[in-house]
Design a protein around this motif. Sequence first.
Motif, PDB file in Angstrom:
ATOM      1  N   UNK A 351      32.260  41.714 -24.420  1.00  0.00           N
ATOM      2  CA  UNK A 351      31.045  42.476 -24.669  1.00  0.00           C
ATOM      3  C   UNK A 351      30.710  42.647 -26.126  1.00  0.00           C
ATOM      4  N   UNK A 352      31.621  42.202 -27.019  1.00  0.00           N
ATOM      5  CA  UNK A 352      31.391  42.325 -28.458  1.00  0.00           C
ATOM      6  C   UNK A 352      30.778  41.036 -28.989  1.00  0.00           C
ATOM      7  N   UNK A 353      29.909  41.165 -29.991  1.00  0.00           N
ATOM      8  CA  UNK A 353      29.328  39.987 -30.620  1.00  0.00           C
ATOM      9  C   UNK A 353      30.426  39.098 -31.178  1.00  0.00           C
ATOM     10  N   UNK A 354      30.223  37.791 -31.093  1.00  0.00           N
ATOM     11  CA  UNK A 354      31.162  36.857 -31.717  1.00  0.00           C
ATOM     12  C   UNK A 354      30.802  36.704 -33.194  1.00  0.00           C
ATOM     13  N   UNK A 355      31.677  36.001 -33.951  1.00  0.00           N
ATOM     14  CA  UNK A 355      31.386  35.778 -35.367  1.00  0.00           C
ATOM     15  C   UNK A 355      31.612  37.024 -36.194  1.00  0.00           C
ATOM     16  N   UNK A 356      30.771  37.206 -37.204  1.00  0.00           N
ATOM     17  CA  UNK A 356      30.921  38.354 -38.077  1.00  0.00           C
ATOM     18  C   UNK A 356      29.651  38.644 -38.837  1.00  0.00           C
ATOM     19  N   UNK A 357      29.510  39.884 -39.296  1.00  0.00           N
ATOM     20  CA  UNK A 357      28.377  40.260 -40.143  1.00  0.00           C
ATOM     21  C   UNK A 357      28.710  41.548 -40.878  1.00  0.00           C
ATOM     22  N   UNK A 358      27.939  41.813 -41.906  1.00  0.00           N
ATOM     23  CA  UNK A 358      27.957  43.112 -42.566  1.00  0.00           C
ATOM     24  C   UNK A 358      26.541  43.650 -42.506  1.00  0.00           C
ATOM     25  N   UNK A 359      26.365  44.752 -41.805  1.00  0.00           N
ATOM     26  CA  UNK A 359      25.026  45.324 -41.637  1.00  0.00           C
ATOM     27  C   UNK A 359      24.736  46.246 -42.812  1.00  0.00           C
ATOM     28  N   UNK A 360      23.652  45.996 -43.540  1.00  0.00           N
ATOM     29  CA  UNK A 360      23.372  46.809 -44.728  1.00  0.00           C
ATOM     30  C   UNK A 360      23.122  48.272 -44.392  1.00  0.00           C
ATOM     31  N   UNK A 361      23.409  49.096 -45.342  1.00  0.00           N
ATOM     32  CA  UNK A 361      23.280  50.534 -45.158  1.00  0.00           C
ATOM     33  C   UNK A 361      21.883  51.010 -45.504  1.00  0.00           C
ATOM     34  N   UNK A 362      21.621  52.248 -45.111  1.00  0.00           N
ATOM     35  CA  UNK A 362      20.552  53.005 -45.753  1.00  0.00           C
ATOM     36  C   UNK A 362      21.225  53.773 -46.892  1.00  0.00           C
ATOM     37  N   UNK A 363      20.494  54.129 -47.936  1.00  0.00           N
ATOM     38  CA  UNK A 363      21.129  54.737 -49.108  1.00  0.00           C
ATOM     39  C   UNK A 363      21.934  55.999 -48.823  1.00  0.00           C
ATOM     40  N   UNK A 364      21.617  56.682 -47.712  1.00  0.00           N
ATOM     41  CA  UNK A 364      22.365  57.903 -47.404  1.00  0.00           C
ATOM     42  C   UNK A 364      23.561  57.623 -46.491  1.00  0.00           C
ATOM     43  N   UNK A 365      23.826  56.339 -46.190  1.00  0.00           N
ATOM     44  CA  UNK A 365      24.993  56.013 -45.376  1.00  0.00           C
ATOM     45  C   UNK A 365      25.776  54.903 -46.075  1.00  0.00           C
TER      46      UNK A 365
END
Length: 639
Positions: A351-365
Motif C-alpha cells: 500500500x506504500x508508494x514505490x521509489x522515493x521522494x522528498x515532499x517540500x515543506x511549507x515554511x511553517x513545517x
Amino acid sequence: MANDKREDKAEALPTWDLRDLFPSPQSPEFAAALDAVEADSQKFETKFKGRVKKLTGAQLGDAIEQYEKISQSSAKVALYVELTKAVDADQSAWAQDISDRLRKAEAPRLFFELDINKLSETELLDKISAPKLAHYGPWIGKVRGLRGHQLSEPAEKYDSRMQTVATEAWVRLYDQLVTDLRFPLRGEKLTEAEIYNVMETGDAKLRREAFAVITEVLAENKKSFALITNTLIDLKKVSDGWRKFDAPEDSRHLENQIDKETVEALTKTVRDNYAKTAHRYYAWKAKKSGLARLHPADRNAPLGRRKSTEYSWGEAKEIVLAAFAKISPEIAAIGQEFFDKGWIDAAPRAGKDSGGFSHPATPDTHPYILVNFFGGAGDVMTLAHELGHGIHQVLAAKQGHFKADTPLTLAETASVFGEMLCFKELLSRETDMAAQRSMIAQKVEDMLNTVVRQTAFFTFEQRIHTERAENGELTPERIGAIWKETQKESMGPAVNLDIAGAENLWMSVPHFIHTPFYVYAYAFGDCLVNALYDEYSKSADKKDFTDKYIELLKSGGTRRHDAALAEFGLDTSDPAFWKKGMTVIERYIDDLIALDAKIEQVQKKQADFKANGDSTVKPAANDDKTAAAPKKKPKGPAA
C-alpha cells in the motif's frame, strides 16, 4: 524473500510522524484548517476582486502577502493528504475528496494572478518600487511569464474543475492500478518496490525470473495503461491548444524557467555522445560478463559473483551524514534532523508508494522523505539523493512559500550532488580493488540511468505525444514499439532489447503520468552537478565554493539556473558546458577500464607465481570478494 534481510537484522525502520502537520485526518485541527482555507478564499475574493489595478504598490504587496498565506495553508492541508495516501493506498478516496474541496476553494482566488497580468508594464513598474511589492519580484516574474498562456477567468475556473474530474482522475486510476499490482515470484506475491529490489540481486537466474514476471504482469494490464496514457496525452493537447503552446513540452519549459534552445542543446549533446558513453560501457560489461549481449535484467546487475553488500539503517545514516559533513557541517546538521525528528518513512510495506521522494515543506513545517529501504548500497544512495532534496527544501524555505519553489532545472542539484558525495564516501571506505571496480561500474550505470536513459525517456515522450496528435489513439503495441526504438538508440547493440516483454517497461515509469516531460530535469541536473562537482574538486578554496553552494540552495526560486551558476563561472548557454558533463561520465568509464586492466595484471602475476610453486603470494582481489555497488533512485524502469 523481500523481507529476509530486515528480519535477520531485527531492525525497525522509521515511519513518518505526521503530527507536526495535523494530529490525524479526523482531528478538529485538520477540519478547521480546511474550513479556514475555504472561508479565507471567499473573503479574499470579496476584498480584492476588481480592485488590483487600483491598488498602490504597498497595497498590492499586502494583497500578495494575504494570497500567499492562504496558498500556504492550502498547501499544508494538501501535503498532509498526499503523505497520508503515499503510505496507505486505502486512503485514496478520502484524499480525492479533500483534493476536490481544495480545488473548489482555489476557484475564488483564480482572478488574482489573472488581474496581475492585466497590468501594463508601466503600471507594474510604478507599483514595484514599493518595498513590500518588490519583495515578491521573483514570484511576480513567474506569474507574468504566463501572460500569453492564460485563459479568461471563467475558462480558468472551468479548467481547474476539470482537472479534478479528468486529468487527476486518470492519474489516480494509474496510481491505484500500479499499487494493486502483485508480482508472483517463487511462491510469493511481491509489490512493485519488492520485485524491483529483487532485480538488484547478484543471482542472474533470479533476476531474469523477476524480469519475466514484471513484463508479464505489465502485459496483462497493457490495455488499461495504454488507455490512461492516450487519454492524458489528449487532455494535455486540448489544454495546450487553449493556452497557445506550440509543442507538448513547452509548458514544462515555461514552468522550469528555461528556454527551449537550452533543452535542445542538452539533449542533442547527450544523444551525440550515446556511443562514447552508454554504447561503450554496455559493450564492455557484456564482454566482462562473458555474454554476447546483455539481457535487460543484467544491465544494472552487480559485477562479480558475491552477494551484494548489505547495510543496516544505522550504517546508511552514518555513511550519508559523514559524506555530507565533509562539504558542510551545516548541511549535515540539517540532515541529522530528518533522522531525529521522524521526517523519514523508510519501511517497505503493502500500500506504500514505490521509489522515493522528498515532499517540500511549507515554511511553517518541514519536508518529509519517503524511501523503501531494503539495505542495499543502492538504497544508501537513494537516501542520500532524497536527503539532498530535503536539505535543499529546508534551506530554500526561508524565502517564503512563493519564492521557495525551485524550478526543476535546479531542483535536482542538491540531490545529485548528495549522491556524488555519498559515492565518494563509499568508495573511500573500500580497499579491495575488485570491490572498487564494482562500485565505479555501478556509478557509471547510475550516471547513464540519469543522463542517457532519462534523455531517451524525453525522446519517447516527445514521440508518443506527437504521434498521438497526428495519427490518433496509439495501441499498446505501437507505444511499446516506440519505447524499444528509443531505448535501443540510447543503449546500443550490446543490450538485447528484443527479449520478450522488454517493450512493456514504459508502463511503470510514473513520470510520464504524473509530470509529463519532467524527465529531462534528471539529465540537466546530473550534467550540471558533474560540472559543479568538477569545479569543487579543482577548487583551491573549498570554503568559498561551499558558501556559494549553500547560497544557491537558499535562493530557492529567486534565481534562474543561468544566474545561479554564473557564480561558479559556469554558462549553460555554452554547448561546452553540457559536453563537460558528458566528459565526466567518459572519464569514469576510462578509470573503470584502467582499473579492470590493473586487476587482470595482478591476477595474471598471481597465477604465474602459483604455477611456479610460490605459495607466499597474497590472495588477489577477485570477483568473489566484490562488494556490490550503489545504484540510485529512481528504481524500476525509470532507472
